[in-house]
Design an enzyme around this catalytic site. Sequence first.
Site, PDB file in Angstrom:
ATOM      1  N   ASP A  22       0.854  -1.192   0.000  1.00  0.00           N
ATOM      2  CA  ASP A  22       0.000   0.000   0.000  1.00  0.00           C
ATOM      3  C   ASP A  22       0.891   1.244   0.000  1.00  0.00           C
ATOM      4  O   ASP A  22       1.591   1.500   0.970  1.00  0.00           O
ATOM      5  CB  ASP A  22      -0.888  -0.072   1.257  1.00  0.00           C
ATOM      6  CG  ASP A  22      -1.666   1.214   1.514  1.00  0.00           C
ATOM      7  OD1 ASP A  22      -1.804   2.021   0.575  1.00  0.00           O
ATOM      8  OD2 ASP A  22      -2.138   1.379   2.657  1.00  0.00           O
ATOM      9  N   ASN A  24      -0.244   4.496  -0.474  1.00  0.00           N
ATOM     10  CA  ASN A  24      -0.864   5.769  -0.091  1.00  0.00           C
ATOM     11  C   ASN A  24      -1.556   5.746   1.268  1.00  0.00           C
ATOM     12  O   ASN A  24      -2.295   6.664   1.622  1.00  0.00           O
ATOM     13  CB  ASN A  24      -1.846   6.240  -1.187  1.00  0.00           C
ATOM     14  CG  ASN A  24      -3.028   5.287  -1.334  1.00  0.00           C
ATOM     15  OD1 ASN A  24      -3.089   4.266  -0.643  1.00  0.00           O
ATOM     16  ND2 ASN A  24      -3.934   5.600  -2.224  1.00  0.00           N
ATOM     17  N   ASP A  26      -4.004   3.965   2.536  1.00  0.00           N
ATOM     18  CA  ASP A  26      -5.450   3.768   2.716  1.00  0.00           C
ATOM     19  C   ASP A  26      -5.785   2.349   3.178  1.00  0.00           C
ATOM     20  O   ASP A  26      -6.959   1.967   3.250  1.00  0.00           O
ATOM     21  CB  ASP A  26      -6.224   4.121   1.432  1.00  0.00           C
ATOM     22  CG  ASP A  26      -5.916   3.163   0.291  1.00  0.00           C
ATOM     23  OD1 ASP A  26      -5.060   2.260   0.456  1.00  0.00           O
ATOM     24  OD2 ASP A  26      -6.524   3.318  -0.788  1.00  0.00           O
ATOM     25  N   ASP A  30      -1.881  -1.072  -3.894  1.00  0.00           N
ATOM     26  CA  ASP A  30      -2.163  -0.320  -5.115  1.00  0.00           C
ATOM     27  C   ASP A  30      -1.030  -0.519  -6.113  1.00  0.00           C
ATOM     28  O   ASP A  30      -0.025  -1.173  -5.821  1.00  0.00           O
ATOM     29  CB  ASP A  30      -2.378   1.167  -4.781  1.00  0.00           C
ATOM     30  CG  ASP A  30      -1.339   1.661  -3.785  1.00  0.00           C
ATOM     31  OD1 ASP A  30      -0.145   1.397  -4.016  1.00  0.00           O
ATOM     32  OD2 ASP A  30      -1.709   2.272  -2.754  1.00  0.00           O
ATOM     33  N   ASP A 203     -10.135 -15.502 -16.265  1.00  0.00           N
ATOM     34  CA  ASP A 203     -10.956 -15.869 -15.114  1.00  0.00           C
ATOM     35  C   ASP A 203     -12.129 -16.755 -15.553  1.00  0.00           C
ATOM     36  O   ASP A 203     -12.785 -16.455 -16.552  1.00  0.00           O
ATOM     37  CB  ASP A 203     -11.487 -14.573 -14.483  1.00  0.00           C
ATOM     38  CG  ASP A 203     -12.175 -14.805 -13.159  1.00  0.00           C
ATOM     39  OD1 ASP A 203     -11.486 -15.208 -12.214  1.00  0.00           O
ATOM     40  OD2 ASP A 203     -13.392 -14.574 -13.067  1.00  0.00           O
ATOM     41  N   GLU A 277      -8.012 -20.175 -16.267  1.00  0.00           N
ATOM     42  CA  GLU A 277      -8.534 -20.741 -15.033  1.00  0.00           C
ATOM     43  C   GLU A 277      -9.709 -21.625 -15.452  1.00  0.00           C
ATOM     44  O   GLU A 277     -10.800 -21.140 -15.733  1.00  0.00           O
ATOM     45  CB  GLU A 277      -9.029 -19.647 -14.076  1.00  0.00           C
ATOM     46  CG  GLU A 277      -9.465 -20.254 -12.746  1.00  0.00           C
ATOM     47  CD  GLU A 277     -10.499 -19.442 -11.969  1.00  0.00           C
ATOM     48  OE1 GLU A 277     -10.547 -19.581 -10.745  1.00  0.00           O
ATOM     49  OE2 GLU A 277     -11.270 -18.686 -12.572  1.00  0.00           O
TER      50      GLU A 277
HETATM   51  C1  GLC Z   1     -12.383 -16.743 -10.189  1.00  0.00           C
HETATM   52  C2  GLC Z   1     -11.528 -15.873  -9.319  1.00  0.00           C
HETATM   53  C3  GLC Z   1     -12.241 -15.631  -8.016  1.00  0.00           C
HETATM   54  C4  GLC Z   1     -13.532 -14.919  -8.320  1.00  0.00           C
HETATM   55  C5  GLC Z   1     -14.365 -15.702  -9.333  1.00  0.00           C
HETATM   56  C6  GLC Z   1     -15.454 -14.868  -9.900  1.00  0.00           C
HETATM   57  O1  GLC Z   1     -12.556 -18.013  -9.693  1.00  0.00           O
HETATM   58  O2  GLC Z   1     -10.273 -16.459  -9.147  1.00  0.00           O
HETATM   59  O3  GLC Z   1     -11.482 -14.906  -7.115  1.00  0.00           O
HETATM   60  O4  GLC Z   1     -14.268 -14.769  -7.146  1.00  0.00           O
HETATM   61  O5  GLC Z   1     -13.599 -16.115 -10.425  1.00  0.00           O
HETATM   62  O6  GLC Z   1     -14.920 -13.908 -10.762  1.00  0.00           O
END
Ligand code: GLC
Length: 536
Positions: A22, A24, A26, A30, A203, A277
Site C-alpha cells: 500500500d 498511499n 489507505d 495499489d 478468469d 482458469e
Molecule cells: C475466479 C476468481 C475468483 C472470483 C471468481 C469470480 O474463480 O479467481 O477470485 O471470485 O472467479 O470472478
Amino acid sequence: MGPGAWWRDAAIYQVYPRSFRDSNGDGEGDLQGVIAGLPYLADLGIDAIWLSPFYKSPNKDGGYDVSDPRDVDPRFGTLADAKELIEKAHSYGIKFIADIVPNHFSSDHIWFKEALAAPKGSASRSRFHFYDGRGENGEIPPNNWISIFRGPAWTRTVDGQWYLHLFDSSQPDLNWSNPDVAADFEKTLRFWLDLGVDGFRIDVAHGAVKENLLIDHRDPERLIDALRLDFLEISQQERAGLLSDVPFFDREGVHEIYRKWRLILDEYPGDRMTVAEAFVYPSSRAARYVRPGELHQVFNFNFMMLGWDAAAMRASIEGTLAELVDVKAPATWVLNNHDTPRVVTRIGSPRKARALAMLIHALPGGVYIYQGEELGLPSAALPDSARQDPAFIRSGGTDKGRDECRVPIPWRSTLPNYGFGTGTPWLPQPTDWAQYSMDTEAKDPESSWALYKKSLSLRHSHPALGGEGVLTWIDAPEGIMYFTREPGLEVVVNTSDLDISLPTMGTSILLESAKGNSLQDGVLTLATNTTIWLQL
Ligand code: GLC
C-alpha cells in the site's frame, strides 16, 4: 530454462494487488505499491507477474466484479500508473500478465444498468441471461442452480424477470451468444495488448458459454462444494463424479471464443500468452483448452487438489504430461492462489510445503507462485467480523470464504503493519508474522524465501530445469518419488514419515528442502518429508 517462448517454463508470481503493498496509506495495496515491490521480485528471481484485477469495480468480489475493464479503479491508481508498472516491470526483465473476466461484469457496468432500465426481451437484456421465472406468478427462479458463493444463482428484478449470476448477485453472467459481448472483449484485449501486457489470465475460462439454462441440476448443493477450490472436505472420487458433468461449465462453445482470442494475440509482436482458469475434470478436459490454435497454458488444479501422497502425485504428473504432449502445450504447476487455502495450511506443514515446492520447481513446464508463498506464509486466522468475501456473506457464515489467504503480506518485521503500508490493513494481520517478513527471511539462509530464491535461480542456470525435457521415473519404495531430468539432474522426494536410504547416481547435493541428508559412496540418506536435487 528451455529454448522455447518465455512463458513455456516461466516462474510466474501472482500479485493480489489489494494485499501486496500500500503506497498511499489507505490500507489497501495499489499499483504504485507493486512498482515499489519490483526490486524485491526481481531479486527473488521470478520471470513474470500476473496481477489480479485492478480495473474499475465496486469491489464486491475483490475486483472480479468489473464495471469498466478498460480503466483502473481509483483505489489502485490510474491508467498512467498501470502503464508505468508495465514499463518498469519490463525494465527489470519481468513480463506482465493481466487478468480478464469474460464470465460476468459487475452490476455497476453501464450495460447492466441499461439492461435493468430496458424492457423484457430488449437488446440490452440479451447481453445477459434474463428469463421469466417458473410458478404461477414467475416467483420461482428459472432453474435450481446455486451460486458458487452459495444462495440462488438467480436474482429477480423489479419487473419480475430473473437474471443469472454464477457468483455474487452483483456479478451478472454475460451472454456470449450476443455478438456485442465478443466485440467488447476484443476491444479490451487490444486495449491492454497495446499498452504492452505480455498476456492474460482468463478468469473462469470454462464458464463463458451456458447451455441447459432452464434445466434443474440433480444435486446443486453438492456440485458447488465440488467446484470450490477451497472446499477440501470432499473425496477426489466424489469431486470427479460431480465435475465430469457441470451444465454451466466446460461447454464446447468456449473453445470457439478462445480460438478467436488466439488470433488476436498472434497479431501482436513478442510472445503474448494466455493462461486459463479452468477447473475441469478429468485433466484431459483441461488439455483441450491448450490445443494448437487455442490458449497457451491452463492451471493444473487437479494436481493442486492432491494431498501429500507420492503415488497420487506421481500418477497426476504422469497423466498431465502425457495429455499435454499430445496437444504440444507445456504443463503448469500451482500450489495455491487467492481462492484457496495457502499451501502450508492445506498440507498442514511448512516442511512438506517446502518439499512440495521443490518437487514442482523440478518438473517440466511453468510454475505459479502466489504472493507470500515464497515466505512460507500460512493462511491467517481471522475473526468473522473481519471477513469480506461474498462467499462468507452469502452463505450466512457457514462458508468461511477466502479472506484467510488474502491478508496483506509482511515486508518489514519492525514497521507498523509489517511495512505493508501506513494505514490499517483492510484485513487484520496476525500478531506473529514478523517471523515471515521479507527482511527477516532475507537474513536467514534456511528461510523459505532463501529456498525459493535458490530454486528459482537454479531454474535459470541448470540446463535440466524448466524446459520441457525428458523426465524419467526410477522405481522407488512406497512414499518416494524418484526421477531424473536431463541433462544431469536427479530428484528424490520422501513423502514418508521415516528417513530413507537409496542407491543413487548423484555426485553432489544441489539443493535440499530440509537438512539432515547425506550422500556417501553412492547412497543417499534422505530425511522424512524432504526433497533433494542431486547433480548427476
Ligand atoms: C475466479 C476468481 C475468483 C472470483 C471468481 C469470480 O474463480 O479467481 O477470485 O471470485 O472467479 O470472478
